[in-house]
Design an enzyme around this catalytic site. Structure first.
Site, PDB file in Angstrom:
ATOM      1  CE1 TYR A 182       0.231  -9.410 -10.541  1.00 19.55           C
ATOM      2  CE2 TYR A 182       0.820  -7.217 -11.255  1.00 19.55           C
ATOM      3  CZ  TYR A 182      -0.115  -8.098 -10.791  1.00 19.55           C
ATOM      4  OH  TYR A 182      -1.406  -7.672 -10.559  1.00 19.55           O
ATOM      5  NE  ARG A 219      -1.646 -11.812 -19.456  1.00 21.20           N
ATOM      6  CZ  ARG A 219      -2.781 -11.418 -18.901  1.00 21.20           C
ATOM      7  NH1 ARG A 219      -2.974 -10.119 -18.656  1.00 21.20           N
ATOM      8  NH2 ARG A 219      -3.728 -12.279 -18.571  1.00 21.20           N
ATOM      9  CB  SER A 230      -5.943  -6.694  -4.666  1.00 21.43           C
ATOM     10  OG  SER A 230      -6.146  -7.260  -5.946  1.00 21.43           O
TER      11      SER A 230
END
Length: 297
Positions: free
Chosen positions: A54, A21, A159
């Protein structure tokens, strides 16, 4: 802070600082990002978690700007990043649909873009971000092996993989997959019963735990019984409730590695107080039981 060995030439910190974030922060300047990295380092956190996707494919560049402004930080941190998700934003705006791409060409292109964006000549740990239903394990495995051989990537992992996804890819590789990054928290406990954690423990692999504080909403989203218990234990240990939630993960013998995703340096410090919290087995089960909402069988 005790470190964990992933490979012969790669250790990571016991807690990781995640930049999922980082682009949500009102201030993404190099000075602001540098302050967060330095706060993490002061707490013993040397590992930074990134992904190409991201921030709509911009978060790596935010980190890179900070490393260009303070290049001395690069050799003090280990950089984890991920590839394999193609979303129709940023540099992949022309994509017709969000999809996965684990072809050799895409992995090579993604690594090249990540190295350039983050102002570095190496990625310490590269993860395939999601299991790809169209994976060709021979092609993907060979691409990952070649990246390690080239020196552009030091180690590789995955992941969000299930055990069968993990073994399929590993079967086609020379290099070991050194970790799996999965969601684990007091409000996401399924890995303790669905076999995912046991599979990784059997292979003696440290497990990276994403969203260990429920995206910052763990306490707010937790049932009252869990909130009450967290508050009591936090008072008993003179720490923030976030430290108790992190300590619960650290206490597990699977060598869980929580990834903190906050943009607030003060919250990094509060959560890292988990390292001085020693939960006994019954306290661990008190928290687990409160999270489940019923006694264990």
């Amino acid at each position: 802070m005790t470190r964990l060995r992933l490979a012969d030439d790669l250790d990571i910190s016991r807690i990781v600082y995640g930049m999922w974030r980082v682009c949500d922060d009102a201030d993404t300047s190099p000075a602001r990002v540098q302050r967060k990295i330095e706060t993490a380092l002061a707490c013993g956190i040397t590992t930074i978690d990134q992904a190409d996707i991201y921030g709509g494919y911009t978060a790596e560049s935010v980190l890179g700007a900070a490393l260009r402004a303070a290049p001395q930080l690069r050799d003090r941190v280990e950089i984890v990043t991920k590839c394999g998700i193609v979303a129709p934003v940023g540099r992949h705006a022309a994509a017709r649909i969000k999809h996965y791409d684990t072809t050799a060409a895409h992995i090579a292109e993604s690594v090249h873009a990540s190295l350039r964006a983050m102002a570095t000549d190496r990625i310490d740990l590269l993860l395939i971000h999601r299991p790809d239903p169209m994976i060709d394990p021979e092609e993907t495995g060979r691409a990952l092996d070649d990246l390690v051989a080239s020196g552009k990537v030091r180690s590789v992992g995955v992941s969000n993989f299930r055990p069968w996804d993990f073994t399929l890819l590993q079967s086609a590789m020379r290099q070991p997959l050194v970790t799996n990054q999965i969601e684990i928290s007091l409000t996401c406990t399924g890995c303790f019963t669905n076999g995912d954690l046991a599979f990784l423990q059997e292979r003696r692999l440290p497990v990276m735990a994403w969203s260990p504080l429920g995206g910052g909403n763990l306490v707010a989203a937790a049932p009252e019984r869990l909130r009450t218990l967290l508050a009591r234990l936090a008072a008993d240990h003179d720490v923030d409730v976030s430290a108790i939630a992190i300590a619960w993960l650290l206490r597990h013998p699977a060598r869980l590695v929580p990834i903190l995703g906050t943009n607030d340096p003060a919250r990094i410090e509060k959560a890292c107080a988990a390292l001085r919290v020693d939960l006994d087995r019954q306290a661990w089960f008190e928290l687990y039981t409160a999270a489940l909402g019923h006694d264990v069988p």
